[in-house]
Motif scaffolding. Structure first.
Motif, short mmCIF file in Angstrom:
data_model
loop_
_atom_site.label_atom_id
_atom_site.label_comp_id
_atom_site.label_asym_id
_atom_site.label_seq_id
_atom_site.Cartn_x
_atom_site.Cartn_y
_atom_site.Cartn_z
N PHE A 209 -6.39 -19.37 16.18
CA PHE A 209 -5.37 -18.58 15.47
C PHE A 209 -4.87 -19.44 14.33
N ILE A 210 -5.02 -18.95 13.10
CA ILE A 210 -4.53 -19.66 11.93
C ILE A 210 -3.30 -18.92 11.44
N GLY A 211 -2.16 -19.62 11.46
CA GLY A 211 -0.89 -19.01 11.08
C GLY A 211 -0.60 -19.13 9.59
N TYR B 182 -8.66 -15.60 14.27
CA TYR B 182 -7.70 -14.73 13.60
C TYR B 182 -6.94 -15.53 12.55
N VAL B 183 -6.79 -14.96 11.38
CA VAL B 183 -6.07 -15.60 10.28
C VAL B 183 -4.94 -14.67 9.84
N LEU B 184 -3.73 -15.20 9.83
CA LEU B 184 -2.55 -14.45 9.39
C LEU B 184 -2.05 -15.04 8.08
N SER B 185 -1.79 -14.20 7.11
CA SER B 185 -1.22 -14.69 5.85
C SER B 185 -0.15 -13.72 5.38
N ILE B 186 0.80 -14.26 4.67
CA ILE B 186 1.87 -13.44 4.10
C ILE B 186 1.36 -12.87 2.77
N ALA B 187 1.47 -11.58 2.62
CA ALA B 187 1.03 -10.94 1.38
C ALA B 187 2.09 -11.16 0.30
N VAL B 188 1.67 -11.73 -0.80
CA VAL B 188 2.58 -12.04 -1.90
C VAL B 188 2.15 -11.26 -3.13
N PRO B 189 3.05 -10.44 -3.67
CA PRO B 189 2.70 -9.71 -4.91
C PRO B 189 2.33 -10.71 -6.02
N ASN B 190 1.32 -10.37 -6.80
CA ASN B 190 0.86 -11.27 -7.86
C ASN B 190 1.99 -11.70 -8.80
N GLU B 191 2.90 -10.79 -9.08
CA GLU B 191 3.98 -11.14 -10.01
C GLU B 191 4.98 -12.14 -9.42
N ASN B 192 4.89 -12.40 -8.11
CA ASN B 192 5.79 -13.37 -7.47
C ASN B 192 5.13 -14.70 -7.13
N VAL B 193 3.86 -14.84 -7.44
CA VAL B 193 3.13 -16.06 -7.09
C VAL B 193 3.74 -17.29 -7.75
N GLY B 194 4.13 -17.19 -9.01
CA GLY B 194 4.74 -18.33 -9.72
C GLY B 194 5.99 -18.82 -9.00
#
Length: 166
Positions: free
Chosen positions: A56-58, A133-145
């Protein structure tokens, strides 16, 4: 003769498609039940759906949990009666030709808002199990910076540490 051969080919293709759809339904149920087991804090049901060598990758860069370590980390959350609650709002499932190996991605509604999960399943003794299993937080492209700035210092320190280990 040609008609019989064509009918046989069409029947086999139809059966193959039906078998794949059936496996996808079984996998969908497994994944939904896995997420529900976490929401219900059912430790045995949750880990019973993973392979014994599962990973499990958090969301944290340091979270690469082998099964035993993930069990140990997770146990206190399950014991408190509240682990985590993930509900799939979108899911794609892919199977190999033998229908004994699958991979998937899913968009999840979680306490962290939208997250992305992806993973690998394999059949063990006729049962589908989650192997990775890999879990990642979805980040809108405009908020990546903004996000990069927020995590810059900690990531820089971790990168130095990781590079020393190589």
């Amino acid at each position: 003769m040609k008609n019989k051969l064509l009918l046989l080919i069409m029947t086999m293709l139809t059966l193959g498609t039906m078998a794949q759809e059936s496996e996808e339904k079984i996998i969908t149920t497994l994944l939904n039940n896995w997420h529900q087991a976490a929401a219900d804090a059912d430790f045995e049901a949750y880990f019973g759906k993973m392979t014994t060598d599962g990973v499990f990758i958090g969301t944290d860069a340091t979270e690469n949990w082998q099964n035993d370590a993930f069990r140990e980390f997770s146990k206190p959350y399950f014991d408190r009666g509240k682990a985590w609650s993930f509900t799939a709002v979108e899911r794609n499932i892919y199977l190999n030709e033998a229908n004994d190996f699958a991979w998937f991605d899913e968009l999840l509604d979680t306490q962290m808002k939208l997250c992305r999960g992806s993973g690998v399943l394999k059949k063990e003794n006729g049962q589908w199990k989650i192997a990775h299993y890999v879990l990642s937080i979805a980040v809108p492209n405009e908020n990546v910076g903004e996000l990069i700035q927020l995590k810059k210092e900690k990531d820089s320190l971790l990168l130095l540490q990781l590079k020393k280990g190589n």
